[in-house]
Scaffold this motif. Sequence first.
Motif, PDB file in Angstrom:
ATOM      1  N   GLN A 321       9.077  -7.679  -4.818  1.00  0.00           N
ATOM      2  CA  GLN A 321       9.583  -7.926  -6.161  1.00  0.00           C
ATOM      3  C   GLN A 321       9.502  -6.686  -7.042  1.00  0.00           C
ATOM      4  O   GLN A 321       9.541  -6.776  -8.273  1.00  0.00           O
ATOM      5  CB  GLN A 321       8.816  -9.084  -6.805  1.00  0.00           C
ATOM      6  CG  GLN A 321       9.022 -10.398  -6.063  1.00  0.00           C
ATOM      7  CD  GLN A 321       8.632 -11.604  -6.897  1.00  0.00           C
ATOM      8  OE1 GLN A 321       8.991 -11.699  -8.060  1.00  0.00           O
ATOM      9  NE2 GLN A 321       7.903 -12.524  -6.291  1.00  0.00           N
ATOM     10  N   PHE A 322       9.392  -5.521  -6.432  1.00  0.00           N
ATOM     11  CA  PHE A 322       9.404  -4.276  -7.161  1.00  0.00           C
ATOM     12  C   PHE A 322       9.805  -3.178  -6.193  1.00  0.00           C
ATOM     13  O   PHE A 322       9.940  -3.424  -4.981  1.00  0.00           O
ATOM     14  CB  PHE A 322       8.024  -4.017  -7.790  1.00  0.00           C
ATOM     15  CG  PHE A 322       8.066  -3.158  -9.011  1.00  0.00           C
ATOM     16  CD1 PHE A 322       8.848  -3.510 -10.096  1.00  0.00           C
ATOM     17  CD2 PHE A 322       7.324  -1.990  -9.079  1.00  0.00           C
ATOM     18  CE1 PHE A 322       8.889  -2.728 -11.232  1.00  0.00           C
ATOM     19  CE2 PHE A 322       7.354  -1.201 -10.219  1.00  0.00           C
ATOM     20  CZ  PHE A 322       8.138  -1.567 -11.291  1.00  0.00           C
ATOM     21  N   PHE A 323      10.021  -1.965  -6.692  1.00  0.00           N
ATOM     22  CA  PHE A 323      10.412  -0.869  -5.822  1.00  0.00           C
ATOM     23  C   PHE A 323       9.477  -0.753  -4.630  1.00  0.00           C
ATOM     24  O   PHE A 323       8.255  -0.726  -4.782  1.00  0.00           O
ATOM     25  CB  PHE A 323      10.393   0.458  -6.587  1.00  0.00           C
ATOM     26  CG  PHE A 323      11.577   0.675  -7.485  1.00  0.00           C
ATOM     27  CD1 PHE A 323      12.869   0.548  -7.003  1.00  0.00           C
ATOM     28  CD2 PHE A 323      11.395   1.016  -8.808  1.00  0.00           C
ATOM     29  CE1 PHE A 323      13.958   0.758  -7.826  1.00  0.00           C
ATOM     30  CE2 PHE A 323      12.472   1.231  -9.642  1.00  0.00           C
ATOM     31  CZ  PHE A 323      13.758   1.102  -9.151  1.00  0.00           C
ATOM     32  N   GLY A 324      10.045  -0.629  -3.438  1.00  0.00           N
ATOM     33  CA  GLY A 324       9.233  -0.560  -2.221  1.00  0.00           C
ATOM     34  C   GLY A 324       8.278   0.608  -2.197  1.00  0.00           C
ATOM     35  O   GLY A 324       7.195   0.528  -1.607  1.00  0.00           O
ATOM     36  N   ALA A 325       8.640   1.726  -2.848  1.00  0.00           N
ATOM     37  CA  ALA A 325       7.779   2.914  -2.843  1.00  0.00           C
ATOM     38  C   ALA A 325       6.417   2.640  -3.471  1.00  0.00           C
ATOM     39  O   ALA A 325       5.408   3.241  -3.090  1.00  0.00           O
ATOM     40  CB  ALA A 325       8.468   4.058  -3.587  1.00  0.00           C
ATOM     41  N   PHE A 326       6.376   1.688  -4.419  1.00  0.00           N
ATOM     42  CA  PHE A 326       5.113   1.383  -5.087  1.00  0.00           C
ATOM     43  C   PHE A 326       4.124   0.670  -4.150  1.00  0.00           C
ATOM     44  O   PHE A 326       2.941   0.587  -4.456  1.00  0.00           O
ATOM     45  CB  PHE A 326       5.362   0.512  -6.324  1.00  0.00           C
ATOM     46  CG  PHE A 326       5.920   1.270  -7.491  1.00  0.00           C
ATOM     47  CD1 PHE A 326       5.092   1.704  -8.510  1.00  0.00           C
ATOM     48  CD2 PHE A 326       7.272   1.552  -7.567  1.00  0.00           C
ATOM     49  CE1 PHE A 326       5.601   2.409  -9.589  1.00  0.00           C
ATOM     50  CE2 PHE A 326       7.793   2.252  -8.638  1.00  0.00           C
ATOM     51  CZ  PHE A 326       6.967   2.693  -9.653  1.00  0.00           C
ATOM     52  N   LEU A 341       0.277   7.396  -9.584  1.00  0.00           N
ATOM     53  CA  LEU A 341       0.898   8.562 -10.209  1.00  0.00           C
ATOM     54  C   LEU A 341       1.993   8.159 -11.194  1.00  0.00           C
ATOM     55  O   LEU A 341       2.165   8.793 -12.248  1.00  0.00           O
ATOM     56  CB  LEU A 341       1.472   9.487  -9.126  1.00  0.00           C
ATOM     57  CG  LEU A 341       0.434  10.158  -8.205  1.00  0.00           C
ATOM     58  CD1 LEU A 341       1.134  10.942  -7.105  1.00  0.00           C
ATOM     59  CD2 LEU A 341      -0.487  11.075  -9.001  1.00  0.00           C
ATOM     60  N   THR A 342       2.721   7.100 -10.880  1.00  0.00           N
ATOM     61  CA  THR A 342       3.792   6.655 -11.770  1.00  0.00           C
ATOM     62  C   THR A 342       3.240   6.116 -13.085  1.00  0.00           C
ATOM     63  O   THR A 342       3.757   6.421 -14.165  1.00  0.00           O
ATOM     64  CB  THR A 342       4.655   5.574 -11.086  1.00  0.00           C
ATOM     65  OG1 THR A 342       5.169   6.093  -9.856  1.00  0.00           O
ATOM     66  CG2 THR A 342       5.818   5.164 -11.972  1.00  0.00           C
ATOM     67  N   ILE A 343       2.184   5.286 -12.996  1.00  0.00           N
ATOM     68  CA  ILE A 343       1.571   4.746 -14.219  1.00  0.00           C
ATOM     69  C   ILE A 343       1.052   5.882 -15.086  1.00  0.00           C
ATOM     70  O   ILE A 343       1.235   5.899 -16.312  1.00  0.00           O
ATOM     71  CB  ILE A 343       0.425   3.780 -13.871  1.00  0.00           C
ATOM     72  CG1 ILE A 343       0.981   2.485 -13.264  1.00  0.00           C
ATOM     73  CG2 ILE A 343      -0.414   3.472 -15.108  1.00  0.00           C
ATOM     74  CD1 ILE A 343       1.790   1.642 -14.228  1.00  0.00           C
TER      75      ILE A 343
END
Length: 449
Positions: A321-326, A341-343
């Motif tokens: 339910q969100f980008f697979g990379a996460f 790193l994104t946060i």
Amino acid sequence: MVTLDRGMGLLQATATNIIGMVGVGPFLTIPFMVAAMNGPHILYAWAFGAVLALCDGLVYAELGAALPGSGGAYVYLREAYRPFGLGRLMAFVFIFQVMLVAPLSIAGGAVGFADYLGFFWTSMTPLEHNLIAAAICACVTALLYRDIRSVGRLAVLMLAVVLGTVGWVIVAGLFSFSWTQAFDFPPEARRVDAHLMQAMGAAGLLAMYNYGGYSNVCNIGEELKTPEKTMPRAIVLSIVVVVVLYVVMSTVILGMIPWREAQQTRTIASLFIARTFSDPAHGRIAALVMTALILFVTASSLYSVILGYSRIPFAAARDGQFFGAFGRLHATKHFPHVSLLTIGAATMPFCFFTLGQLVNWLILVQILLQFIWQCAAVILLRRYREDINKPFKMWLYPLPALVSLAMWSYIFVSAPRAGILFSVAFLATAVGAYVLFERRGVSAPTPLA
């Protein structure tokens, strides 16, 4: 297959919660709370917040013990509302708001860090202030780029410094503060009327900002040892400890600094420590040391908050339910490095807003898009999800959930109209985004593009 490690026990989990709760918040917001109450009777606001935190903490404790996965409320809302066909919607709305709430929460602490740094750097420009806030976010994110056992050990070390800092304030004040001054309540503090209740709502919002963080342990449920026991204990213990610290600390501070003066300062703890010394030179040195400790405490709080929030997009991505990379884990250290790193990076633009804007947006958006729905979720989970084991059940059920719902609602309706309208608009945007993704037939809705 690379999986998360269960490396945190009760001590590490409680430490993570407490350092997340005791950041720069009370050292910055006590003056604002005094101004909101128009007097030293901010004990009312602390008590209001303590009742709400304990009731809401029991909601988290039951949900977390029943569903001890990474992601916290993302999992709770999805499973509680699934029998009504609303699980995907609630999960999507929660993830959508996290992408705003996480940067707001982290940036609030970073802006507070830069505010207190101004005690050293008196010539700091607004641009330098904002860049410092962004830089501290980057540094703390780098500290978290490690395995969960190392994260837990560092959290315990940070907790020792946090307790030492607050303890210094309390002990220093106990020997020289004035009971009469601390409890010099104005006449309006003894009348329960609309004015007092409105002031309680405003100061209560700030109190909950300071208490916020008791649910942080829920976001790392898969990294706890025996989470069904550790999570409820860590939540309740951290709330009790922090409530006592805040009440005693604010009492001794206002017993040293008259409330009319206190509401004008933005570095109240440093001013307070300086007042405990008869020699101004020694007082100045002590104030500088206290400021340095508060900066460390603030960085520790950011450490805990970024840790918790980084696990939410990871859990959603793993569920599709969100980008697979996460959903990727570090190959050797076993933590969600892409999400972390994104946060950290998403927080930096919010460091250019004021603390007042960040606090209001943070609390009101969470109330409307998460908190009130969680209070109902604990009741729905008991009644409609008998397939889920519930190893911890809140005391006096369902009273804590109902009290929490009523108090969150009161804070929301007592808030400034601009904040309410912003929250309603954000909720409408989240629901609209969900409808759009569903109509496009996207199986993994991703609110961050």
